[in-house]
Each structure stands twice: as C-alpha cells, then as structure tokens.
Design a protein around this motif. Structure first.
Motif, PDB file in Angstrom:
ATOM      1  N   SER A 174      19.016  35.210  31.904  1.00 33.95           N
ATOM      2  CA  SER A 174      20.304  34.560  32.097  1.00 33.95           C
ATOM      3  C   SER A 174      20.487  34.207  33.559  1.00 33.95           C
ATOM      4  CB  SER A 174      21.447  35.468  31.638  1.00 33.95           C
ATOM      5  OG  SER A 174      21.449  35.605  30.233  1.00 33.95           O
ATOM      6  N   ARG A 175      21.148  33.115  33.787  1.00 29.98           N
ATOM      7  CA  ARG A 175      21.399  32.660  35.145  1.00 29.98           C
ATOM      8  C   ARG A 175      22.811  32.086  35.206  1.00 29.98           C
ATOM      9  NH1 ARG A 175      18.157  31.720  39.505  1.00 29.98           N
ATOM     10  NH2 ARG A 175      18.700  30.025  40.939  1.00 29.98           N
ATOM     11  N   ALA A 176      23.598  32.590  36.139  1.00 27.11           N
ATOM     12  CA  ALA A 176      24.952  32.086  36.346  1.00 27.11           C
ATOM     13  C   ALA A 176      24.923  31.035  37.447  1.00 27.11           C
ATOM     14  CB  ALA A 176      25.881  33.233  36.764  1.00 27.11           C
ATOM     15  N   PRO A 177      25.933  30.179  37.497  1.00 25.92           N
ATOM     16  CA  PRO A 177      26.028  29.271  38.650  1.00 25.92           C
ATOM     17  C   PRO A 177      26.047  30.074  39.939  1.00 25.92           C
ATOM     18  CG  PRO A 177      27.608  28.659  36.951  1.00 25.92           C
ATOM     19  CD  PRO A 177      27.027  29.977  36.530  1.00 25.92           C
ATOM     20  N   ARG A 178      25.589  29.461  41.010  1.00 24.70           N
ATOM     21  CA  ARG A 178      25.574  30.165  42.290  1.00 24.70           C
ATOM     22  C   ARG A 178      26.973  30.625  42.679  1.00 24.70           C
ATOM     23  NH1 ARG A 178      23.295  25.874  46.256  1.00 24.70           N
ATOM     24  NH2 ARG A 178      24.379  24.510  44.772  1.00 24.70           N
ATOM     25  N   ALA A 179      27.033  31.777  43.332  1.00 24.93           N
ATOM     26  CA  ALA A 179      28.312  32.239  43.873  1.00 24.93           C
ATOM     27  C   ALA A 179      28.800  31.241  44.916  1.00 24.93           C
ATOM     28  CB  ALA A 179      28.147  33.616  44.501  1.00 24.93           C
ATOM     29  N   ARG A 180      30.121  31.075  45.013  1.00 24.84           N
ATOM     30  CA  ARG A 180      30.694  30.098  45.935  1.00 24.84           C
ATOM     31  C   ARG A 180      31.059  30.753  47.258  1.00 24.84           C
ATOM     32  NH1 ARG A 180      35.095  26.078  43.666  1.00 24.84           N
ATOM     33  NH2 ARG A 180      34.414  25.081  45.606  1.00 24.84           N
ATOM     34  N   LEU A 234      42.452  24.906  48.754  1.00 29.08           N
ATOM     35  CA  LEU A 234      42.445  26.108  47.925  1.00 29.08           C
ATOM     36  C   LEU A 234      43.483  26.010  46.812  1.00 29.08           C
ATOM     37  CD1 LEU A 234      42.046  28.842  50.688  1.00 29.08           C
ATOM     38  CD2 LEU A 234      40.309  28.103  49.055  1.00 29.08           C
ATOM     39  N   ALA A 235      44.619  25.396  47.115  1.00 29.24           N
ATOM     40  CA  ALA A 235      45.678  25.270  46.113  1.00 29.24           C
ATOM     41  C   ALA A 235      45.277  24.359  44.966  1.00 29.24           C
ATOM     42  CB  ALA A 235      46.955  24.755  46.762  1.00 29.24           C
ATOM     43  N   THR A 236      44.300  23.460  45.193  1.00 34.32           N
ATOM     44  CA  THR A 236      43.882  22.543  44.137  1.00 34.32           C
ATOM     45  C   THR A 236      42.857  23.149  43.187  1.00 34.32           C
ATOM     46  OG1 THR A 236      42.024  21.587  45.384  1.00 34.32           O
ATOM     47  CG2 THR A 236      44.227  20.603  45.713  1.00 34.32           C
ATOM     48  N   ASP A 243      35.796  33.135  41.209  1.00 35.10           N
ATOM     49  CA  ASP A 243      35.702  34.404  40.492  1.00 35.10           C
ATOM     50  C   ASP A 243      35.441  35.518  41.492  1.00 35.10           C
ATOM     51  OD1 ASP A 243      32.972  34.273  41.183  1.00 35.10           O
ATOM     52  OD2 ASP A 243      32.392  33.472  39.225  1.00 35.10           O
ATOM     53  N   ALA A 244      35.090  36.682  40.966  1.00 32.84           N
ATOM     54  CA  ALA A 244      34.910  37.843  41.829  1.00 32.84           C
ATOM     55  C   ALA A 244      33.721  37.698  42.767  1.00 32.84           C
ATOM     56  CB  ALA A 244      34.749  39.104  40.974  1.00 32.84           C
ATOM     57  N   ARG A 245      32.832  36.724  42.528  1.00 37.33           N
ATOM     58  CA  ARG A 245      31.707  36.506  43.429  1.00 37.33           C
ATOM     59  C   ARG A 245      32.037  35.510  44.530  1.00 37.33           C
ATOM     60  NH1 ARG A 245      26.972  34.204  40.859  1.00 37.33           N
ATOM     61  NH2 ARG A 245      28.504  32.861  39.858  1.00 37.33           N
ATOM     62  N   THR A 246      33.207  34.876  44.454  1.00 32.60           N
ATOM     63  CA  THR A 246      33.582  33.852  45.425  1.00 32.60           C
ATOM     64  C   THR A 246      34.033  34.493  46.730  1.00 32.60           C
ATOM     65  OG1 THR A 246      34.301  32.385  43.641  1.00 32.60           O
ATOM     66  CG2 THR A 246      35.106  31.895  45.868  1.00 32.60           C
ATOM     67  N   ALA A 247      33.575  33.931  47.846  1.00 30.28           N
ATOM     68  CA  ALA A 247      33.994  34.383  49.174  1.00 30.28           C
ATOM     69  C   ALA A 247      34.668  33.227  49.899  1.00 30.28           C
ATOM     70  CB  ALA A 247      32.804  34.883  49.979  1.00 30.28           C
ATOM     71  N   MET A 268      44.499  34.503  45.560  1.00 26.39           N
ATOM     72  CA  MET A 268      43.562  34.024  44.544  1.00 26.39           C
ATOM     73  C   MET A 268      42.674  35.149  44.037  1.00 26.39           C
ATOM     74  SD  MET A 268      42.409  30.535  46.538  1.00 26.39           S
ATOM     75  CE  MET A 268      41.319  29.960  45.225  1.00 26.39           C
ATOM     76  N   ASN A 269      42.066  34.905  42.866  1.00 23.60           N
ATOM     77  CA  ASN A 269      41.154  35.873  42.272  1.00 23.60           C
ATOM     78  C   ASN A 269      39.748  35.670  42.838  1.00 23.60           C
ATOM     79  OD1 ASN A 269      40.046  37.828  40.547  1.00 23.60           O
ATOM     80  ND2 ASN A 269      39.621  36.310  38.968  1.00 23.60           N
ATOM     81  N   VAL A 270      39.598  35.948  44.128  1.00 25.41           N
ATOM     82  CA  VAL A 270      38.291  35.856  44.778  1.00 25.41           C
ATOM     83  C   VAL A 270      37.876  37.248  45.219  1.00 25.41           C
ATOM     84  CG1 VAL A 270      38.659  33.483  45.511  1.00 25.41           C
ATOM     85  CG2 VAL A 270      39.302  35.341  47.044  1.00 25.41           C
TER      86      VAL A 270
END
Length: 367
Positions: A174-180, A234-236, A243-247, A268-270
């Motif tokens: 499995s592979r998720a999209p790259r973390a942002r 960010l508001a857009t 998600d939790a992987r976003t920095a 935000m949920n980052v």
C-alpha cells in the motif's frame, strides 16, 4: 514495487519484462522493511534495493532465474537461529523475499504503478506462497478471488499500510499520497526547506504573496506554488486536503503574515505547526495568538523556534533541523542520538518507541 513506478513504467510500456524482488518479512534488524523492492531487467539493469547492499547480489541471481522461466521464487537471506545462509545481513537480521515476474501486459500492476506515480492512494496484493505464488491482484480482484481475506485487505488499504495478510499467504503493498509540507514564505530558508523536504518525501507547497519570490526557478522541487497570503491559502484548503501527516512551517519573518498564518494552522487538523524566529519573536507571537483567542492547548502544539538543536546556522542546516523535528514529532521519537538509546532502530509502533530507552543512564562528569 510501488516506489519504483517512475523507473518501471517506461520499461513495461516498451514491452520489456522485469523481475522484482520484494521483502515479505523481516526478522530482527534489517535496513529496509517489508514491501521494499528492487527490480532487474532483461538487460541486466538493477533498480532500487532491498538492503544496505549485503544481499543484492544474491537477489539479482534470483531475479535472473525468474526472468529465465517466469516462475516465482521465495528465499531467505541472513541468519536464523537454525541455519546460516550464504547471503548475510551485516546487521544480524533475516529477510524473506519473493522474486516474481512483472509482465508488460499485466494491467493490474500497470494501473497500480500509474496510480503510485500520480501520487494517489493505491493497494495491491501479492501471493507469497503456494500455487498462486507471484500472483498480483488489486483490492476488487482479491475480494472476488479470496473473499476470506477481503476485510484484512481493506484494513491495510485504508491505513495505506504494507503488511502480510491471511497468515502471510499474501503481502499487501500500500502507498499513500506523499505527506504535505506547506511552507509560508519564499525566502532563502524556505528554498532550503523545500529542497530538503522534497528529498525527504514531502509534497511541498510554497505560499507567498510576492510573485517575484515564489517562482519555479527558485523552487524547482515544489509540488505547488501558490501566490497568496498564507492565512488565506490555508483557509481555502478542504478538511480532507490535510491530515495528521501534514506539516505547516511559517518562515515569512513578517508579523502581518506569520501571526494570521499560525492562527489558521493551529485551527486545522494538521500534525505539525512550526515557525522560525528568535526567542523574543516567539514570545511576542504567543501573546499575539492569545489575543486572537488561541487557547493554551493549541499554543502547546506550536514548534517554535523551529528545529532540533543541531547547531547549524545556514539555511540548509536550519532546514535539516526542521525536517528532523517534523519527523521526530510524527513518529513520536526522542530526537536523541541512536547510540544513547536501546531497542529497535527503526521503531514502527508506539510500543517500539516506548522501548527506546537510554541504554546507559547519563552520569554527570565528576569534578
């Protein structure tokens, strides 16, 4: 396999068969985990690796045997308690591998590789033993073919987790999209952080209101360049865009931009919010955020000054320190030197991390 999409797809499109060697199980210590793959082409090209170099030669031999007759093969490299094998891992571990043929006409594999290259979420399963050994199926096909393991497959796909299912009869890749990594600002520190972040596997967004700074020439590694104030950008973003992987890292050095950006990011949920700045600047920002109504719980999420204490001062050194802190926070790690810790080097679960305690308590030097 999925991580090799950029190299495999051109060869498959050209009609060239490829043999893959994929790690299906790791015992004790090994440089790479389950799912790590290397490819060998009919012309003898070797793409990727499954270890630090200590078993690659044996894996190449295995791959050429598969290319010769198309029959998938399993092997074990390393040392077990019962027997020593010809190929040994310098770290003392053991890896089980599966070598199998990837045919140009295999539409399931081609579709999965296309999705991986497009940075989409993707999961496939490979049969690791028995008469189906080497068979590759997607989620839908496996559900129809082996309904008894559908729930396990779905769970792995949802978590984007590479793991064995059905008592090890199948390996889900499995592979998720790259973390942002969203960087507010387009100065020299942002350019360095973009380079280091992209090299570390992040999909980097650069956001700055000045189009003269936020250019493709200055940020060739960015996945996205946005000309806007960071807070407004960010508001857009839709809730499912982070998600939790976003920095989010604020490097604007402008109070008019960085305080609104931090206010937005902390709501935000980052997983990580950081900001560069001197300690006096950090204190001022905290007070300004309190005045905007940010509570102490959210303020405690702010990593500022940004970065681990590595001692460097250049933009590149600061970027390494920042990425190091982001990774440590994501994995719940200590950020301490590995030599000062015990337990697994590549901690993969909270239990593993909890075991990474100091090997020897620090003792103050006597006067």
């Amino acid at each position: 396999m999925l991580e090799l999409a950029a190299d495999l797809l051109p060869r498959l499109r050209a009609g060239e068969p490829v043999a893959l060697v994929t790690v299906t199980r790791v015992a004790r210590s090994a440089p790479r985990g389950a799912g790590a793959s290397m490819a060998v082409t009919a012309r003898g090209e070797v793409i990727g690796s499954i270890s630090g170099g200590c078993v690659e030669s044996d894996a190449v031999v295995l791959a050429h045997a598969v290319l010769a007759d198309g029959v998938a093969r399993a092997a074990r490299f390393g040392f077990s308690d019962e027997t020593a094998h010809a190929a040994g891992l310098a770290c003392g571990g053991t890896v089980d591998v599966l070598a199998y043929r990837l045919a140009p006409e295999d539409t399931i594999s081609r579709t999965a590789l296309d999705a991986s290259l497009a940075d989409d979420r993707v999961s496939i399963a490979i049969a690791t033993r028995g008469e189906r050994q080497g068979m590759i199926l997607d989620v839908e096909a496996l559900t129809a073919f082996a309904p008894e393991v559908a729930a396990e497959m779905d769970a792995a796909a949802v978590l984007a987790e590479t793991r064995p299912i059905a008592d090890g009869s199948w390996l889900v890749l499995s592979r998720a999209p790259r973390a942002r990594l969203i960087i507010a600002g387009a100065g020299e520190h942002a350019a360095a952080l973009c380079r280091i972040g992209a090299a570390a596997g992040f999909a980097v967004t650069i956001c700055d209101p000045w189009p003269l700074l936020a250019t493709r020439e200055r940020f060739p590694d960015a996945a996205e360049i946005v000309i806007d104030t960071p807070a407004e950008h960010l508001a857009t973003l839709a809730p499912d865009a982070v998600d939790a992987r976003t920095a989010v890292c604020v490097l604007t050095h402008d109070e008019r931009l960085d305080i609104p950006a931090l206010h937005a990011a902390l709501g935000m949920n980052v997983g990580f919010v950081g900001a560069m700045g001197a300690r006096s600047t950090v204190a001022h920002r905290l007070n300004a955020l309190r005045e905007r109504g940010v509570d102490e719980g959210d303020l405690a999420r702010l990593h500022s000054p940004l970065g681990l204490d590595l001692g460097g001062a250049s933009p590149e050194e600061a970027a390494v320190a920042a990425i190091a802190e982001i990774l440590a926070a994501r994995h719940g790690a200590t950020g301490r030197p590995l030599r000062d810790l015990a337990g697994p080097i590549h901690a993969r679960t909270p239990a593993d991390i909890a075991c990474a305690l100091p090997a020897t308590p620090a003792t103050p030097a006597s006067a």
